[in-house]
Design an enzyme around this catalytic site. Structure first.
Site, short mmCIF file in Angstrom:
data_model
loop_
_atom_site.label_atom_id
_atom_site.label_comp_id
_atom_site.label_asym_id
_atom_site.label_seq_id
_atom_site.Cartn_x
_atom_site.Cartn_y
_atom_site.Cartn_z
N ARG A 127 13.15 -11.28 14.77
CA ARG A 127 11.97 -11.48 14.47
C ARG A 127 11.13 -10.22 14.75
NH1 ARG A 127 13.52 -16.61 16.30
NH2 ARG A 127 14.76 -18.16 14.58
N LYS A 149 3.25 -1.72 4.79
CA LYS A 149 4.08 -1.78 3.51
C LYS A 149 5.33 -1.48 4.07
CE LYS A 149 0.66 -2.51 0.03
NZ LYS A 149 0.32 -2.47 -1.74
N GLU A 191 -1.01 11.33 -4.77
CA GLU A 191 -1.06 10.93 -4.50
C GLU A 191 -2.25 10.80 -3.06
OE1 GLU A 191 -0.62 7.91 -4.20
OE2 GLU A 191 1.84 7.60 -4.87
N LYS A 235 -7.12 5.95 3.20
CA LYS A 235 -5.94 4.88 3.39
C LYS A 235 -6.50 3.85 4.33
CE LYS A 235 -1.70 2.90 2.18
NZ LYS A 235 -1.01 3.09 1.73
N GLU A 245 -3.41 -7.18 0.77
CA GLU A 245 -3.62 -6.39 -0.55
C GLU A 245 -4.48 -8.25 -1.19
OE1 GLU A 245 -1.49 -4.14 -2.47
OE2 GLU A 245 -1.90 -4.45 -4.79
N ARG A 249 -7.78 -3.37 -1.59
CA ARG A 249 -6.21 -2.37 -1.60
C ARG A 249 -5.16 -2.12 -3.10
NH1 ARG A 249 -1.53 -2.65 3.44
NH2 ARG A 249 -0.60 -0.95 2.48
N ASN A 253 -3.32 1.09 -5.80
CA ASN A 253 -2.14 0.98 -7.31
C ASN A 253 -2.98 2.55 -8.53
OD1 ASN A 253 -0.40 0.06 -5.79
ND2 ASN A 253 -0.82 -2.27 -6.41
N HIS A 256 -0.75 4.09 -10.57
CA HIS A 256 0.98 3.52 -10.73
C HIS A 256 1.18 2.31 -11.57
CE1 HIS A 256 0.31 5.15 -6.48
NE2 HIS A 256 0.88 4.91 -6.24
N HIS A 260 4.87 3.17 -12.78
CA HIS A 260 6.28 2.05 -12.62
C HIS A 260 6.77 2.29 -13.81
CE1 HIS A 260 4.67 0.55 -7.98
NE2 HIS A 260 5.84 1.77 -7.73
N HIS A 273 8.11 10.19 -7.99
CA HIS A 273 7.18 9.20 -7.90
C HIS A 273 5.92 9.71 -8.11
CE1 HIS A 273 4.86 5.59 -6.95
NE2 HIS A 273 4.17 5.97 -5.56
#
Ligand code: GLY
Length: 369
Positions: A127, A149, A191, A235, A245, A249, A253, A256, A260, A273
């Site tokens: 956990r 993330k 990025e 960041k 987010e 945040r 993206n 993106h 994506h 990417h």
């Protein structure tokens, strides 16, 4: 050169250390009694891939062992297609065999795939145990390793399974970038340019002042340090304001949404990417210009930087624009059926735009055929 950037999250603050030859100091920094990130004597499971481990594994293990940690290694095959629950199972198996305890920790030595998977295993083993990020790609250094993330892909979509789990420490040693394939270096630069556009005008201007950005060898040690520290600072500031987010945040993206879509449509084989994000940023620039949020001059400045980094600025040849629009509907960023785009607002700022019409998106894409 050494800089420390703090990620001031109220419940779990941590540092991003950018340090030349920093790998050799990982052990002492982890064991530092002032921070007590992981107590010496504890077990550390080092997760990496064979190529990265061959270059840097020994150095990292020596540093950790010297600081008094018991270290074992779990090597996973390299590549996005191994970012699966099956690989997570391998980390769990190694954790079980090593009898990893609550006070033990995982160490990710690798690019974004290794970092995301190690973080997810750490979030879920017993956990939740601690983990440390030692990113070895430019992309992971400036983006994936910071902000918590973590996760894996589902066969139907990228990063659909995951958890927020913050590392105890992110250690960035810029010297490891010399073994990064040039295409991967350029991908990370996408990025970096992103932070210049959405957050940090000084970074944007520093990139503009450099003659070349398309290869590690052309970027001076000083500029690389600036690139890494300013990107990580950007960041850290965004994540500190919006860890999960809920709002701000999402600007990370930028580029993106289309990015994506392109990765998914080309089945993660056509463009990588960073290349996809570069194309997505050009598209977002066109959308912003059409809406009067950006001048043509600002769009051209972004375009010039992307070109200087050796990244693509047009849609891949033969791409079906209609199919791309359909793919966008499956994106995580869809909100009640509307695709959300991040648009720049001048240089150094961006916002989430959820009301772009199909025609506006199509017009931007058609400029890139
Ligand atoms: N890579 C985007 C984020 O961390 O939010």
């Amino acid at each position: 050169m050494k800089s420390i950037i703090s990620v001031p999250l109220p419940d779990h603050p941590y540092d991003v250390v950018v340090a030349t030859d920093g790998l050799a100091f990982l052990g002492p920094w982890l064991a530092d009694p002032a921070t007590l990130r992981v107590k010496p004597g504890q077990k550390l499971l080092l997760v990496s891939n064979p190529a990265i481990f061959k270059h840097y594994g020994e150095r990292v293990i020596a540093s950790l062992a010297e600081a008094g940690y018991a270290v074992q290694t779990c090597l996973l095959p390299a590549g996005e297609r191994y970012k699966t629950l099956k690989s997570i199972q391998k980390i769990y198996d190694a954790a079980l065999a090593f009898r990893l305890e609550r006070q033990s920790a995982l160490v990710a030595l690798g690019g974004g795939v290794i970092g995301d998977m190690t973080g997810f295993a750490a979030a879920t083993w017993l956990r939740g145990v601690r983990f440390i990020q030692v990113p070895t790609s430019l992309l992971a250094m400036v983006d994936a390793s910071i902000g918590g993330k973590t996760g894996v892909n589902h066969p139907q979509g990228k990063n659909l399974i995951g958890a927020f789990h913050q590392p105890q420490l992110v250690l960035i040693d810029p010297t490891v970038l010399k073994t990064l394939p040039p295409r991967e270096f350029r991908a990370g630069m996408a990025e970096v340019i992103k932070y210049g556009v959405i957050w940090d005008t000084a970074l944007f201007e520093a990139l503009e002042a450099s003659e070349r950005l398309d290869h590690f060898r052309y970027v001076s040690e000083e500029l690389l340090h600036t690139i890494l520290t300013r990107s990580c600072q950007a960041k850290a500031e965004v994540v500190a304001q919006d860890e999960k987010e809920a709002g701000l945040r999402a600007i990370l993206n930028y580029g993106h949404t289309i990015g994506h879509g392109l990765e998914s449509l080309t089945r993660y084989r056509g463009v990588n990417h960073g290349e996809a994000v570069a194309i997505g940023m050009v598209a977002a620039g066109h959308m912003a210009t059409a809406r009067g949020l950006w001048t043509e001059a600002e769009a051209l400045r972004q375009l010039a930087l992307i070109r200087k980094a050796g990244l693509p600025t047009q849609l891949p040849e033969g791409l079906d624009v209609e199919a791309l629009l359909i793919t966008l509907q499956g994106d995580k960023k869809v909100d009640q059926g509307r695709v959300r785009f991040i648009l720049p607002q001048g240089l150094g700022a961006a916002f989430v735009c959820g009301d772009l019409s199909r025609e506006e998106v199509l017009a931007a894409l058609r400029r890139m055929l």
